[in-house]
Design a protein around this motif. Sequence first.
Motif, PDB file in Angstrom:
ATOM      1  N   ASP A   1       0.843  -1.186   0.000  1.00  0.00           N
ATOM      2  CA  ASP A   1       0.000   0.000   0.000  1.00  0.00           C
ATOM      3  C   ASP A   1       0.883   1.243   0.000  1.00  0.00           C
ATOM      4  OD1 ASP A   1       0.789  -0.677   2.566  1.00  0.00           O
ATOM      5  OD2 ASP A   1      -1.066  -0.019   3.508  1.00  0.00           O
ATOM      6  N   GLY A   2       0.531   2.164  -0.869  1.00  0.00           N
ATOM      7  CA  GLY A   2       1.281   3.404  -0.978  1.00  0.00           C
ATOM      8  C   GLY A   2       2.482   3.340  -1.896  1.00  0.00           C
ATOM      9  N   ARG A   3       2.775   2.173  -2.482  1.00  0.00           N
ATOM     10  CA  ARG A   3       3.946   2.071  -3.361  1.00  0.00           C
ATOM     11  C   ARG A   3       3.810   2.998  -4.564  1.00  0.00           C
ATOM     12  NH1 ARG A   3       5.817  -3.426  -6.273  1.00  0.00           N
ATOM     13  NH2 ARG A   3       6.715  -3.894  -4.260  1.00  0.00           N
ATOM     14  N   ASP A   4       2.653   2.970  -5.184  1.00  0.00           N
ATOM     15  CA  ASP A   4       2.401   3.804  -6.356  1.00  0.00           C
ATOM     16  C   ASP A   4       1.175   4.666  -6.086  1.00  0.00           C
ATOM     17  OD1 ASP A   4       4.461   2.557  -7.955  1.00  0.00           O
ATOM     18  OD2 ASP A   4       3.144   0.822  -8.035  1.00  0.00           O
ATOM     19  N   GLY A   5       1.348   5.736  -5.351  1.00  0.00           N
ATOM     20  CA  GLY A   5       0.230   6.596  -4.999  1.00  0.00           C
ATOM     21  C   GLY A   5      -0.158   6.404  -3.555  1.00  0.00           C
ATOM     22  N   THR A   6      -1.442   6.545  -3.276  1.00  0.00           N
ATOM     23  CA  THR A   6      -1.937   6.376  -1.914  1.00  0.00           C
ATOM     24  C   THR A   6      -2.968   5.258  -1.892  1.00  0.00           C
ATOM     25  OG1 THR A   6      -3.624   8.059  -2.290  1.00  0.00           O
ATOM     26  CG2 THR A   6      -1.578   8.789  -1.277  1.00  0.00           C
ATOM     27  N   PRO A   7      -3.093   4.565  -0.762  1.00  0.00           N
ATOM     28  CA  PRO A   7      -4.049   3.464  -0.693  1.00  0.00           C
ATOM     29  C   PRO A   7      -5.495   3.955  -0.674  1.00  0.00           C
ATOM     30  CG  PRO A   7      -2.820   3.663   1.374  1.00  0.00           C
ATOM     31  CD  PRO A   7      -2.279   4.684   0.444  1.00  0.00           C
ATOM     32  N   HIS A   8      -6.327   3.267  -1.440  1.00  0.00           N
ATOM     33  CA  HIS A   8      -7.752   3.542  -1.526  1.00  0.00           C
ATOM     34  C   HIS A   8      -8.502   2.226  -1.346  1.00  0.00           C
ATOM     35  CE1 HIS A   8      -6.255   7.196  -3.407  1.00  0.00           C
ATOM     36  NE2 HIS A   8      -7.475   7.706  -3.298  1.00  0.00           N
ATOM     37  N   LEU A   9      -9.779   2.320  -1.021  1.00  0.00           N
ATOM     38  CA  LEU A   9     -10.583   1.110  -0.961  1.00  0.00           C
ATOM     39  C   LEU A   9     -11.895   1.324  -1.695  1.00  0.00           C
ATOM     40  CD1 LEU A   9     -13.208   1.018   1.174  1.00  0.00           C
ATOM     41  CD2 LEU A   9     -11.387   1.130   2.833  1.00  0.00           C
ATOM     42  N   LEU A  10     -12.358   0.258  -2.283  1.00  0.00           N
ATOM     43  CA  LEU A  10     -13.668   0.231  -2.923  1.00  0.00           C
ATOM     44  C   LEU A  10     -14.531  -0.721  -2.108  1.00  0.00           C
ATOM     45  CD1 LEU A  10     -15.791   0.519  -5.259  1.00  0.00           C
ATOM     46  CD2 LEU A  10     -14.702  -1.508  -6.255  1.00  0.00           C
ATOM     47  N   LEU A  11     -15.686  -0.235  -1.687  1.00  0.00           N
ATOM     48  CA  LEU A  11     -16.690  -1.079  -1.055  1.00  0.00           C
ATOM     49  C   LEU A  11     -17.882  -1.064  -2.002  1.00  0.00           C
ATOM     50  CD1 LEU A  11     -17.591  -2.755   1.360  1.00  0.00           C
ATOM     51  CD2 LEU A  11     -18.401  -0.639   2.423  1.00  0.00           C
TER      52      LEU A  11
ATOM     53  N   SER B   1      -3.389  -4.423 -13.647  1.00  0.00           N
ATOM     54  CA  SER B   1      -3.287  -3.053 -13.132  1.00  0.00           C
ATOM     55  C   SER B   1      -2.029  -2.840 -12.293  1.00  0.00           C
ATOM     56  CB  SER B   1      -4.513  -2.715 -12.281  1.00  0.00           C
ATOM     57  OG  SER B   1      -4.442  -3.351 -11.015  1.00  0.00           O
ATOM     58  N   GLU B   2      -1.528  -3.901 -11.675  1.00  0.00           N
ATOM     59  CA  GLU B   2      -0.350  -3.837 -10.800  1.00  0.00           C
ATOM     60  C   GLU B   2      -0.496  -2.765  -9.718  1.00  0.00           C
ATOM     61  OE1 GLU B   2       3.202  -3.508 -13.154  1.00  0.00           O
ATOM     62  OE2 GLU B   2       2.995  -5.540 -13.922  1.00  0.00           O
ATOM     63  N   ARG B   3      -1.701  -2.651  -9.171  1.00  0.00           N
ATOM     64  CA  ARG B   3      -1.929  -1.662  -8.111  1.00  0.00           C
ATOM     65  C   ARG B   3      -2.761  -2.210  -6.963  1.00  0.00           C
ATOM     66  NH1 ARG B   3      -5.525   3.162 -10.229  1.00  0.00           N
ATOM     67  NH2 ARG B   3      -4.014   3.365 -11.863  1.00  0.00           N
ATOM     68  N   ILE B   4      -3.039  -3.511  -6.979  1.00  0.00           N
ATOM     69  CA  ILE B   4      -3.924  -4.103  -5.982  1.00  0.00           C
ATOM     70  C   ILE B   4      -3.157  -4.446  -4.710  1.00  0.00           C
ATOM     71  CG2 ILE B   4      -5.513  -5.999  -5.479  1.00  0.00           C
ATOM     72  CD1 ILE B   4      -6.394  -3.969  -7.678  1.00  0.00           C
ATOM     73  N   ILE B   5      -3.708  -4.037  -3.572  1.00  0.00           N
ATOM     74  CA  ILE B   5      -3.153  -4.385  -2.265  1.00  0.00           C
ATOM     75  C   ILE B   5      -3.804  -5.687  -1.795  1.00  0.00           C
ATOM     76  CG2 ILE B   5      -2.925  -3.635   0.134  1.00  0.00           C
ATOM     77  CD1 ILE B   5      -3.132  -0.706  -1.068  1.00  0.00           C
ATOM     78  N   ALA B   6      -5.114  -5.744  -1.885  1.00  0.00           N
ATOM     79  CA  ALA B   6      -5.865  -6.953  -1.531  1.00  0.00           C
ATOM     80  C   ALA B   6      -7.247  -6.843  -2.157  1.00  0.00           C
ATOM     81  CB  ALA B   6      -5.963  -7.098  -0.014  1.00  0.00           C
TER      82      ALA B   6
ATOM     83  N   LEU C   1      -8.819  -3.219  -2.087  1.00  0.00           N
ATOM     84  CA  LEU C   1      -7.833  -2.260  -1.597  1.00  0.00           C
ATOM     85  C   LEU C   1      -6.801  -2.079  -2.701  1.00  0.00           C
ATOM     86  CD1 LEU C   1      -7.305  -3.840   1.935  1.00  0.00           C
ATOM     87  CD2 LEU C   1      -8.959  -2.108   1.282  1.00  0.00           C
ATOM     88  N   PHE C   2      -6.526  -0.823  -3.083  1.00  0.00           N
ATOM     89  CA  PHE C   2      -5.652  -0.584  -4.230  1.00  0.00           C
ATOM     90  C   PHE C   2      -4.960   0.774  -4.102  1.00  0.00           C
ATOM     91  CE2 PHE C   2      -9.736   1.224  -5.110  1.00  0.00           C
ATOM     92  CZ  PHE C   2      -9.507   2.376  -5.836  1.00  0.00           C
ATOM     93  N   ASN C   3      -3.917   0.956  -4.881  1.00  0.00           N
ATOM     94  CA  ASN C   3      -3.184   2.212  -4.922  1.00  0.00           C
ATOM     95  C   ASN C   3      -3.702   3.077  -6.071  1.00  0.00           C
ATOM     96  OD1 ASN C   3      -1.165   1.788  -2.834  1.00  0.00           O
ATOM     97  ND2 ASN C   3      -0.314   0.225  -4.166  1.00  0.00           N
ATOM     98  N   ALA C   4      -3.746   4.385  -5.835  1.00  0.00           N
ATOM     99  CA  ALA C   4      -4.141   5.334  -6.880  1.00  0.00           C
ATOM    100  C   ALA C   4      -3.412   6.649  -6.645  1.00  0.00           C
ATOM    101  CB  ALA C   4      -5.650   5.549  -6.868  1.00  0.00           C
ATOM    102  N   ARG C   5      -3.165   7.384  -7.737  1.00  0.00           N
ATOM    103  CA  ARG C   5      -2.460   8.662  -7.628  1.00  0.00           C
ATOM    104  C   ARG C   5      -3.266   9.698  -6.863  1.00  0.00           C
ATOM    105  NH1 ARG C   5      -1.871   7.173 -12.777  1.00  0.00           N
ATOM    106  NH2 ARG C   5      -3.373   8.711 -13.500  1.00  0.00           N
TER     107      ARG C   5
END
Length: 198
Positions: free
Chosen positions: A55-65, A92-97, A121-125
């Motif tokens: 989380d946070g590797r490429d941007g900031t962590p976000h979640l979708l519910l 996408s190479e941005r998924i945390i979980a 849970l995923f990373n986004a700019r």
Amino acid sequence: LADCREALSRDPIIRSLLSDDNDPNSNSNDDPIDVSSIPLYRWRHIRDHTLRRDDGRDGTPHLLLAFDRPEARSDGLREEIFNNHLEYLIRSERIIASGPLHVATEKKTDGKSIVVGTLLLFNARDREDAVDFVENDPAALAGLYETMTVHRYNSLDVTGKFVSENLWFPKQNTYQMKEAMEYWGYPVDDEQTKWLNW
């Protein structure tokens, strides 16, 4: 489920949200409180190493519910689009979980524990990038979801011991979190969390 509800009823933040401080008959700190109004779901994490990103590797962590349309439980849409959805997440190479949300039941094998949504849970700019990412998921494009909510989140170490400096807002005093957690009764010292200090 009983253990989960009992733990929720003792959580200081939940207690503060559900209690009425102006009511003299309101529960004391030792009395159990009714947490039946809090919906519980079982999350079945997709365990695929190709999905995992920090989380946070490429941007900031976000979640979708996201919660499915009621008809989606019987029309087979979730199963139909699953492979495309999974491929989208992997590429996408941005998924945390990620994984589906099920109705919480005493046993996970209970037939009543049906899928009702997705937790991702995923990373986004930024927020725009996060919303764009979830709206272009094949599951969303196919109309699987009735509601989709995107939030930015911060990882929280519940012991408060490992609260790190906020790299996005370096002037923010994140160490106040440890003090706040101690105030609310959470364990914040090594001797209180022996199971984490092997």
